[in-house]
Design an enzyme around this catalytic site. Structure first.
Site, PDB file in Angstrom:
ATOM      1  N   LYS A 172       1.990   2.369  -5.341  1.00 30.39           N
ATOM      2  CA  LYS A 172       3.237   1.645  -5.941  1.00 30.39           C
ATOM      3  C   LYS A 172       2.203   1.710  -7.282  1.00 30.39           C
ATOM      4  CE  LYS A 172       3.712  -2.355  -4.435  1.00 30.39           C
ATOM      5  NZ  LYS A 172       3.035  -2.297  -2.674  1.00 30.39           N
ATOM      6  N   GLY A 215      -4.558  -3.948  -4.327  1.00 27.39           N
ATOM      7  CA  GLY A 215      -5.638  -3.027  -4.585  1.00 27.39           C
ATOM      8  C   GLY A 215      -4.557  -1.650  -5.640  1.00 27.39           C
ATOM      9  N   HIS A 216      -4.663  -1.244  -6.046  1.00 25.34           N
ATOM     10  CA  HIS A 216      -4.121  -0.255  -6.671  1.00 25.34           C
ATOM     11  C   HIS A 216      -5.074   0.845  -7.571  1.00 25.34           C
ATOM     12  CE1 HIS A 216       0.086  -2.292  -8.091  1.00 25.34           C
ATOM     13  NE2 HIS A 216      -0.450  -2.501  -7.142  1.00 25.34           N
ATOM     14  N   ASP A 259       0.175  -1.414  -0.471  1.00 24.15           N
ATOM     15  CA  ASP A 259       0.034   0.177   0.229  1.00 24.15           C
ATOM     16  C   ASP A 259       1.202   1.108   0.050  1.00 24.15           C
ATOM     17  OD1 ASP A 259      -2.062  -1.750   0.132  1.00 24.15           O
ATOM     18  OD2 ASP A 259      -2.087  -1.674   2.314  1.00 24.15           O
ATOM     19  N   GLN A 279       2.038  -6.025  -2.826  1.00 23.56           N
ATOM     20  CA  GLN A 279       2.517  -5.706  -1.604  1.00 23.56           C
ATOM     21  C   GLN A 279       3.441  -5.479  -1.362  1.00 23.56           C
ATOM     22  OE1 GLN A 279       1.427  -9.176  -2.962  1.00 23.56           O
ATOM     23  NE2 GLN A 279      -0.653  -8.215  -2.805  1.00 23.56           N
TER      24      GLN A 279
HETATM   25  P1  IMP Z   1      -2.792 -11.848   1.532  1.00 20.76           P
HETATM   26  O1  IMP Z   1      -1.449 -12.258   0.944  1.00 20.76           O
HETATM   27  O2  IMP Z   1      -4.825 -12.169   1.204  1.00 20.76           O
HETATM   28  O3  IMP Z   1      -2.568 -14.420   2.349  1.00 20.76           O
HETATM   29  O4  IMP Z   1      -2.536 -11.715   2.726  1.00 20.76           O
HETATM   30  C1  IMP Z   1      -1.685 -12.153   3.784  1.00 20.76           C
HETATM   31  C2  IMP Z   1      -0.705 -10.952   4.315  1.00 20.76           C
HETATM   32  O5  IMP Z   1      -0.783  -9.899   3.980  1.00 20.76           O
HETATM   33  C3  IMP Z   1      -2.446  -9.728   5.563  1.00 20.76           C
HETATM   34  O6  IMP Z   1      -1.551  -9.304   6.014  1.00 20.76           O
HETATM   35  C4  IMP Z   1      -2.872  -8.732   5.041  1.00 20.76           C
HETATM   36  O7  IMP Z   1      -3.103  -8.193   5.128  1.00 20.76           O
HETATM   37  C5  IMP Z   1      -1.852  -8.977   3.350  1.00 20.76           C
HETATM   38  N1  IMP Z   1      -1.324  -7.980   2.203  1.00 20.76           N
HETATM   39  C6  IMP Z   1      -2.088  -9.014   1.081  1.00 20.76           C
HETATM   40  N2  IMP Z   1      -1.719  -8.316  -0.022  1.00 20.76           N
HETATM   41  C7  IMP Z   1      -1.553  -7.424   0.247  1.00 20.76           C
HETATM   42  C8  IMP Z   1      -1.480  -5.563   0.612  1.00 20.76           C
HETATM   43  O8  IMP Z   1      -1.476  -5.334  -1.515  1.00 20.76           O
HETATM   44  N3  IMP Z   1      -1.236  -4.300   0.347  1.00 20.76           N
HETATM   45  C9  IMP Z   1      -1.232  -4.537   1.959  1.00 20.76           C
HETATM   46  N4  IMP Z   1      -1.309  -5.968   3.009  1.00 20.76           N
HETATM   47  C10 IMP Z   1      -1.423  -7.122   2.249  1.00 20.76           C
END
Ligand code: IMP
Length: 432
Positions: A12, A36-37, A9, A219
């Protein structure tokens, strides 16, 4: 390459959007629709979860690399939405080797979190972890399987069978009906077929003709499966090295890695966050920064910028430059704090990111204080327009990391950026 330097977040999408203008190919290499962008273009807001941010340039080759996990329901939804808004998506390419998120992955993600109870990871529940697990277990369904119904059916049967026990609570879910699933996925295949391609070859061809390939990470380093705060991480590698495996482009073809960091820090989901602010200041950052997850709508945890973690991210990614986003959010906050080391309750001091999880969990942040800056900086477009204290704040970060800050975000709009130092000159010349 654009990578997240914190917990995701960082903004990017906006940077990719700006750089995509000069790139010939934009490609994503990991993650899925957990990302999410948000991009604001001509006053219109676009939200992407899978499609690379460059898609707003008509005809630009925007690829989803083999390292990405794709939920075809989400991808076809994004395509429909872009078409409805008149965006040309003829440049979209989808790797035939990318893995597909299946309905049972989404259900398993939820089941896994419920089972963990208080120990939950706080995943986005989009099926990311179970999909990558199947990929590693060689039970994955790939994009190319959509093009052959017989193979698709066999593979789904084989993949679902070992999960029956965990899926028992969902036994009556119509999404788990084999026939329905096969039909639904074949239909997705028909829709996606014109975009399915050998994306590695597309990148190689671009590099061979000296064109620019822009890699878009999702991420951030601290959520990396190997190097982040395991197990509170995502199931892919958001660090730069993963761009090679996630696209098929070898490491020696990559010459610039830009890490993106907010001027403060945020985290969604559970896990250690040494600079977290549980007070009014944290609330202020959340409110001013609009810190709500693009994908899940969850409020983000907020804190001061963490140099210990950023230095770690810089090394992990061999960052060549840093982009600092959302500097405007800090206007009027005085003093500003920069975390320069961690202290463990037993007195041990850590200048480098500690490898042991218990140390990270128990660590408290120690800060350097800098004077805050006043005023509305959203209209600043050149480094010298910024208040001196804002420049000092950026310089302090840059000095601690030993990396130049090349771009600064001063507001949500596409034009609300300041190109710095070596990056500013060619752009000012071009504008003139
Ligand atoms: P998952 O990727 O859905 O398995 O989530 C694992 C961890 O990564 C959790 O803490 C999510 O909140 C975090 N996470 C996954 N994608 C994002 C992102 O795009 N931005 C921020 N946190 C993320």
């Amino acid at each position: 390459m654009i990578v997240g330097a914190q917990w995701g977040d960082e903004g990017k999408g906006k940077v990719t959007d700006l750089l995509a203008e000069r790139a010939d190919v934009v490609i994503r290499f990991q993650g899925g629709n957990n990302a999410g962008h948000t991009i604001i273009r001509d006053g219109e807001t676009y939200k992407f979860h899978l499609i690379p941010s460059g898609i707003l340039y008509p005809g630009k080759i925007c690829a989803i690399g083999n390292g990405v996990v794709i939920d075809p329901k989400v991808l076809t939804g994004e395509i429909d939405e872009l078409r409805r808004r008149g965006v040309d998506i003829s440049g979209l390419r989808i790797s035939a080797n990318a893995h597909l998120i299946m309905p049972y992955h989404v259900l398993l993600d939820t089941a896994g979190e419920l089972k963990l109870g208080k120990l939950e990871i706080g995943t986005t529940r989009r099926g990311i972890g179970p999909c990558y697990a199947d990929k590693a277990a060689r039970l994955g369904i790939r994009v190319q399987d959509l093009l052959d119904e017989k193979i698709l059916r066999k593979k789904i049967m084989a993949a679902m069978e070992p999960k029956q026990q965990m899926l028992r609570p969902f036994a009556k879910d119509p999404e788990l009906d084999l026939q329905t699933m096969v039909q639904t996925y074949v239909a997705y295949g028909e829709r996606l077929a014109p975009h399915i391609a050998d994306t590695a070859r597309i990148c190689w061809a671009a590099l061979d003709r000296d064109a620019t390939v822009l890699f878009e990470g999702a991420q951030g380093a601290m959520l990396d499966l190997d190097h982040g705060t395991y197990p509170f991480v995502t199931s892919s590698n958001p660090v730069a090295g993963a761009a090679s495996t996630g696209t098929g482009v070898g490491p020696r073809d990559i010459d610039e890695v830009w890490g993106i960091a907010k001027a403060y820090a945020t985290r969604v989901g559970a896990g250690p966050f040494p600079t977290e602010l549980d007070d009014e200041m944290g609330e202020l950052l959340r409110e001013r920064g609009g810190e709500v997850g693009t994908t899940t709508g969850r409020p983000r945890r907020t804190g001061w910028i963490d140099i210990v973690a950023l230095r770690y991210a810089a090394r992990l990614n061999t960052m060549t430059a840093l982009v600092v986003t959302k500097l405007d959010v800090l206007a009027g906050i005085d003093p500003l704090r920069i975390c320069v080391r961690y202290r463990h309750p037993d007195g041990a001091v850590f200048d480098e990111f500690p490898f042991h999880q218990s140390v990270v969990h128990g660590a408290t942040a120690e800060y350097e204080e800098l004077p805050g800056f006043e005023g509305e900086i959203g209209a600043c477009r050149r480094e010298q327009d910024l208040p001196p204290d804002a420049r000092d704040y950026l310089n302090a970060i840059s000095d601690h990391l030993g990396i130049p800050v090349v771009l600064v975000g001063v507001g949500p709009g596409r034009d609300q950026v300041i190109w710095m130092g070596r990056e500013a000159e060619p752009r000012l010349r071009a504008a003139a």
